[in-house]
Design a protein around this motif. Structure first.
Motif, PDB file in Angstrom:
ATOM      1  N   ASN A 299       0.815  -1.211   0.000  1.00 39.96           N
ATOM      2  CA  ASN A 299       0.000   0.000   0.000  1.00 39.96           C
ATOM      3  C   ASN A 299       0.853   1.268   0.000  1.00 39.96           C
TER       4      ASN A 299
ATOM      5  N   PHE B 265       1.640   6.883  -0.902  1.00 40.74           N
ATOM      6  CA  PHE B 265       0.458   6.049  -0.771  1.00 40.74           C
ATOM      7  C   PHE B 265       0.013   5.681  -2.194  1.00 40.74           C
TER       8      PHE B 265
ATOM      9  N   ASP C 279       2.819  10.966   4.116  1.00 35.87           N
ATOM     10  CA  ASP C 279       3.008  11.692   5.377  1.00 35.87           C
ATOM     11  C   ASP C 279       3.106  13.194   5.153  1.00 35.87           C
TER      12      ASP C 279
ATOM     13  N   GLU D 155       4.629  10.145   9.811  1.00 40.05           N
ATOM     14  CA  GLU D 155       3.521   9.319  10.295  1.00 40.05           C
ATOM     15  C   GLU D 155       3.091   8.404   9.148  1.00 40.05           C
TER      16      GLU D 155
ATOM     17  N   PRO E 119       1.374   4.854   7.856  1.00 39.60           N
ATOM     18  CA  PRO E 119       0.523   3.711   8.259  1.00 39.60           C
ATOM     19  C   PRO E 119       1.273   2.391   8.103  1.00 39.60           C
ATOM     20  N   GLU E 120       0.703   1.353   8.653  1.00 38.55           N
ATOM     21  CA  GLU E 120       1.318   0.039   8.562  1.00 38.55           C
ATOM     22  C   GLU E 120       1.430  -0.384   7.097  1.00 38.55           C
TER      23      GLU E 120
END
Lengths: 307, 188
Positions: free
Chosen positions: B143, B155, B173, B179, B181-182
Motif C-alpha cells: 500500500n 500512498f 506523510d 507518520e 501507516p502500517e
C-alpha cells in the motif's frame, strides 16, 4: 434559411454545379469538410427535400453543390436540372455533417464512385492544407472521365479510374497499414462491394466511414398503420414513408433524408421492412425491428409502426 | 474498488473473428491459460512472450517469439505495427502496466479501440507514478511505496492513468511528517 441560386453550370448532360448565396444574411453558417445541406425543391403540389454534400469547404459567402439528374428521379434532381434558374430563392437547412474527416486517422483512403465524389471535393483542400497522408481513388464510367477530371487536382495520390477493371480494390485495401481510415461514398452497389471487401480482410468497423444519400427512389405502394397515432396511411409509389407521415400532418423524427444519419428510425411492430439505408447494422436489418422512414419501404402490403 | 471509475475492466482473452491476423503479446513467460477463452491452434495467431535472460528462446514453439525484456518486446512491437497491414488484432495479457504500455504503443501506431484487447493476468503489482517528482516506480506490491527518485513515501492510490499506464502515488506523510501507516502487501 433562404438561399438564392447564384449560378448554374453544366458539367455534363446529367450533372450540374450549382452555387447558392445567402439571401438576407451576409454569410451562411460554416460547413466543415464532409457537410451537407438539405434543399427544399418545389414540385407540383409538393416539396422535395434532398440532401447534397457541400463541395467546397472554404467560404461562407456561398454554398456549392453538384447535382446529378437521377434517372428514376422522383422529382428533386429533375427539377434542379429542368427548372432551376439563377435568381430563384430556395429554402435550405443545415449544414450538418455525418461524414467528417476522422481526426484519429494517420492516413486517409478515400474511395468514391460517380457523384459520390462530392463530399471528397470538400475534403481535398483540407487534407492538402494539413499536409495529411491520403489517397483518393475515384471510379466513374468511361464516358464521364472528362466530367470528373477537371474537378480533381493533379497529384500522384489522386487517381481517376475510368473503367471497372482499372481499380484493383482487394490489392489496394490489403496494402493499407493499421493507421489508415477508409472513407467510401458512391452508389449502393459500389458501397456494398467496397465495404464487404474491407471487412473481409479484417478492417475494423470504426475505421470505415461511409456516406451515401439516395435510395429514396420510390417503389411499390403499401399501407402503413401507426399504432400510437391510430392512423392508417397509404404510401404512394413515388412517395417515401417519411413523406407520407409528414403529409398526414405528423412530425416524425428526421434529418438527412438519405438513409445516412439514423435520426428517423422508428420501431416496427408488424410487417417486413425493405431496408435501403446505410445506417442499420446487418443484424438490425435482419431483425426487422426498426426502419429508417426516409428511404426504406415495405416488403409486405402492410407495415405497422410504433409511432 | 469496483466503484473507482479510473480502473479499467478487463476480459478474458478471446480471438476476434473479424480479424485477419492475430498477435498476442504477454510480459509473462507463457500465456496464462486460465485467462484465455480462445482456440490458439488457429493458423494466423502469433504469440510474443518475455523469456528473461534468454531462457527458453530456442525452445519457443512455432508461431511464438521470445524477447529478453518487456522493453525489447515493446520496441519490436512498435516497429512491427508500423509495417503490418490492416486487419491485425492485437491482444495483450499480463500485468496492468504492461497492458497499457502495449495499448499506448498500439494507439501511436494508429490502432483503434476495436483492434486492441487487454487481459489482466499474473501479478497485481503496480507501477506507481510519483505525483511529486513525476518519476515512475515499478513493481509496487504494498500500500506504501518509496519513490526511487525523490525518496517520498507514496500512498499507492487506486487511481489509474491509462496514458501513463500507472497508478498515482501521493505522499503519505504530507500532513504529519513520518507518520506512516502500517505497510501491507496488497498487490502480490
Amino acid at each position: 434559411m433562404k438561399a438564392r441560386i447564384q449560378n448554374i453550370r453544366s458539367l455534363s448532360a446529367t450533372i450540374k454545379h450549382i452555387t447558392l448565396a445567402p439571401d438576407a444574411e451576409d454569410s451562411f453558417p460554416a460547413g466543415a469538410a464532409g457537410a451537407f445541406i438539405l434543399l427544399e425543391i418545389p414540385g407540383p403540389g409538393r416539396v422535395w427535400k434532398n440532401a447534397y454534400s457541400l463541395v467546397s469547404g472554404a467560404g461562407r459567402r456561398q454554398y456549392e453543390i453538384i447535382v446529378r439528374r437521377v434517372a428514376q428521379s422522383r422529382g428533386g434532381s429533375a427539377w434542379l436540372h429542368d427548372h432551376a434558374e439563377p435568381g430563384q430563392l430556395l429554402e435550405i437547412s443545415g449544414p450538418a455533417n455525418l461524414f467528417p474527416i476522422a481526426r484519429a486517422a494517420q492516413k486517409h483512403l478515400l474511395l468514391s464512385a460517380g457523384i459520390g465524389i462530392t463530399p471528397f471535393l470538400s475534403y481535398l483542400p483540407v487534407l492538402q492544407r494539413q499536409n495529411a497522408a491520403f489517397e483518393l481513388h475515384h471510379c466513374c464510367k468511361l464516358d464521364e472521365q472528362e466530367v470528373f477530371r477537371p474537378l480533381l487536382p493533379k497529384a500522384p495520390n489522386i487517381t481517376l479510374h475510368g473503367s471497372r477493371n482499372s481499380l484493383d480494390l482487394m490489392t489496394l485495401l490489403s496494402a493499407q497499414k493499421l493507421n489508415t481510415h477508409l472513407y467510401v461514398c458512391g452508389p449502393e452497389a459500389f458501397m456494398d462491394v467496397t465495404i464487404a471487401a474491407a471487412k473481409r480482410i479484417g478492417w475494423p468497423d470504426a475505421k470505415i466511414h461511409e456516406e451515401s444519400f439516395g435510395g429514396a427512389t420510390g417503389g411499390a405502394s403499401f399501407i402503413v398503420k401507426l399504432a400510437r397515432s391510430a392512423m392508417e396511411l397509404h404510401v404512394a409509389e413515388d412517395q417515401t414513408l417519411l413523406e407520407a407521415l409528414e403529409d398526414a400532418g405528423l412530425a416524425p423524427p428526421r434529418m438527412c433524408r438519405g438513409g445516412a444519419c439514423g435520426v428517423c428510425e422508428l420501431p416496427v411492430l408488424g410487417g417486413l421492412p425493405d431496408h435501403h439505408d446505410h445506417y442499420l447494422s446487418a443484424a438490425a436489418r435482419a431483425a426487422g425491428k426498426s426502419i429508417m422512414t426516409c428511404v426504406s419501404r415495405a416488403k409486405t402490403p402492410e407495415l405497422v409502426l410504433d409511432f | 474498488m469496483g466503484l473507482n471509475k479510473s480502473r479499467p475492466i478487463y476480459e478474458k482473452l478471446r480471438i476476434d473473428p473479424q480479424g485477419r491476423a492475430h498477435l498476442i503479446v504477454t510480459d509473462l513467460e507463457a500465456l496464462p491459460q486460465d485467462t484465455i477463452e480462445a482456440n490458439l491452434a488457429l493458423s494466423n495467431i502469433e504469440i510474443w512472450v518475455v523469456a528473461r535472460i534468454a531462457r527458453g528462446i530456442a525452445a519457443s514453439p512455432s508461431g511464438s517469439r521470445a524477447f529478453r525484456s518487456v522493453a525489447d518486446l515493446l520496441s519490436h512491437l512498435s516497429f512491427h505495427l508500423a509495417r503490418e497491414p490492416v486487419g491485425l488484432r492485437l491482444y495483450a495479457a499480463g500485468t496492468e502496466a504492461f497492458l497499457w504500455d502495449v495499448a499506448n504503443t498500439a494507439r501511436a501506431a494508429g490502432l483503434g479501440k476495436d483492434e486492441i484487447f487487454l487481459t489482466q493476468a499474473g501479478s497485481l503489482r503496480r507501477r506507481v507514478y510519483c505525483t511529486h517528482c513525476k518519476s515512475m516506480n515499478e513493481d509496487a506490491v504494498a500500500n506504501i511505496a518509496t519513490c526511487r527518485a525523490c525518496g517520498a513515501r507514496l500512498f499507492v492510490r487506486d487511481h489509474f492513468s491509462r496514458r501513463l499506464a500507472a497508478f498515482m502515488g501521493v505522499m503519505v506523510d504530507a500532513e504529519v511528517p513520518n507518520e506512516i501507516p502500517e505497510i501491507e502487501v496488497i498487490y502480490p
